[in-house]
Scaffold this active site. Structure first.
Site, PDB file in Angstrom:
ATOM      1  N   SER A 142       9.163   4.884  13.062  1.00 11.50           N
ATOM      2  CA  SER A 142       9.133   3.634  12.306  1.00 11.50           C
ATOM      3  C   SER A 142      10.185   3.770  11.236  1.00 11.50           C
ATOM      4  O   SER A 142      10.615   4.879  10.909  1.00 11.50           O
ATOM      5  CB  SER A 142       7.746   3.455  11.670  1.00 11.50           C
ATOM      6  OG  SER A 142       7.774   2.481  10.649  1.00 11.50           O
ATOM      7  N   TYR A 155       0.207   6.478   7.182  1.00  9.87           N
ATOM      8  CA  TYR A 155       1.183   5.988   8.160  1.00  9.87           C
ATOM      9  C   TYR A 155       2.570   6.580   7.881  1.00  9.87           C
ATOM     10  O   TYR A 155       3.248   7.070   8.790  1.00  9.87           O
ATOM     11  CB  TYR A 155       1.225   4.464   8.103  1.00  9.87           C
ATOM     12  CG  TYR A 155       2.003   3.813   9.216  1.00  9.87           C
ATOM     13  CD1 TYR A 155       1.413   3.578  10.455  1.00  9.87           C
ATOM     14  CD2 TYR A 155       3.321   3.408   9.037  1.00  9.87           C
ATOM     15  CE1 TYR A 155       2.111   2.962  11.490  1.00  9.87           C
ATOM     16  CE2 TYR A 155       4.033   2.790  10.060  1.00  9.87           C
ATOM     17  CZ  TYR A 155       3.424   2.576  11.281  1.00  9.87           C
ATOM     18  OH  TYR A 155       4.130   1.970  12.303  1.00  9.87           O
TER      19      TYR A 155
END
Length: 260
Positions: A142, A155
């Site tokens: 990401s 995350y």
């Protein structure tokens, strides 16, 4: 281009994973799907591209189930040639309010699952092509594998870990035909992100469209979402002969997010 190869894509019953699975299938790769929710729809979409498709519902937080999935893939297709580690979940909260069990679940699914699938896929990839090796490991990191955002501690930690795991996997296999790279998308309008858009719209009393523009405006200079199709095309490129010496990169497709 990928006829005769098999790709296993985790978290592939919707969103980014399904987009990548379809892109690889369009190049002739047989596909092993994994994920929750509707299975028949995604299977039909992939099968319509003229390849063999199978499904395993392994819970990616459980190493034993990942092992069962890899064995199932080998039994169905011979071996996994292309591994796409895509499964992921999200939870948003400040660190002092972050539930410990949510931290554990995010690390397990977003990071540890990539390690377990990789360690199980590597031996067959290393032995391929008469021992020279052939394999493609593509980790969905990401933009949060490269930069941080508030309230996303687990995350961001997991995705930074995925980028690190990618580099080590690439280095350990650098003299073989096995490559490992990470894709780092910015905002992609997946069901996961749509939930954040909905929450923003409700909290601000604004329309869904206005919430999308607000979300993009904070981080993504292009003011447009990256699509699963674009990410699928990048995955195909990594699997092509042109990608043979791309090793250990964290390739951001983020509309300029990290260029700022």
């Amino acid at each position: 281009m990928l006829k005769g190869k098999t790709a296993l894509v985790t978290g592939s019953t919707s969103g980014i994973g399904l987009g990548i699975a379809k892109a690889l299938a369009a190049q002739g790769a047989n596909i092993m799907l994994n994920g929750f929710g509707d299975v028949d729809g995604p299977k039909a979409e992939v099968a319509a591209l003229g390849v063999k498709v199978a499904y395993h519902g392994a819970d990616m937080s459980k190493p034993g189930e990942i092992e069962a999935m890899m064995k199932f893939a080998a039994a169905e297709f011979g071996q996994v040639d292309i591994l796409v580690n895509n499964a992921g979940i999200q939870h948003v909260a400040r660190i002092e309010n972050f539930p410990a069990e949510k931290w554990d679940a995010i690390i397990a699914i977003n990071l540890s699952s990539a390690f377990h699938a990789t360690r199980l896929a590597l031996p067959a990839m290393q032995a391929a092509d008469g021992g020279k090796g052939w394999g493609r490991i593509i980790n969905l990191a990401s933009v949060h594998g490269l930069v941080g955002s508030a309230e996303k501690s687990a995350y961001v930690a997991a995705k930074h870990g995925v980028v690190g795991l990618t580099k080590v996997t690439a280095l350990e296999n650098a003299t073989s035909g096995v490559t490992c790279n990470a894709i780092c998308p910015g905002w992609v309008l997946t069901p996961l992100v749509q939930k954040q858009v909905d929450a923003r719209a409700e909290a601000g009393g604004i329309s869904n469209e206005a919430a999308k523009q607000q979300l993009l405006g904070e981080k993504e200079p292009s003011m447009q979402f990256t699509t699963p199709e674009e990410l699928g095309a990048l995955a195909v490129f990594f699997c092509s002969p042109a990608g043979a010496n791309i090793r250990g990169v964290a390739w951001n497709m983020d509309g300029g997010w990290t260029a700022q």
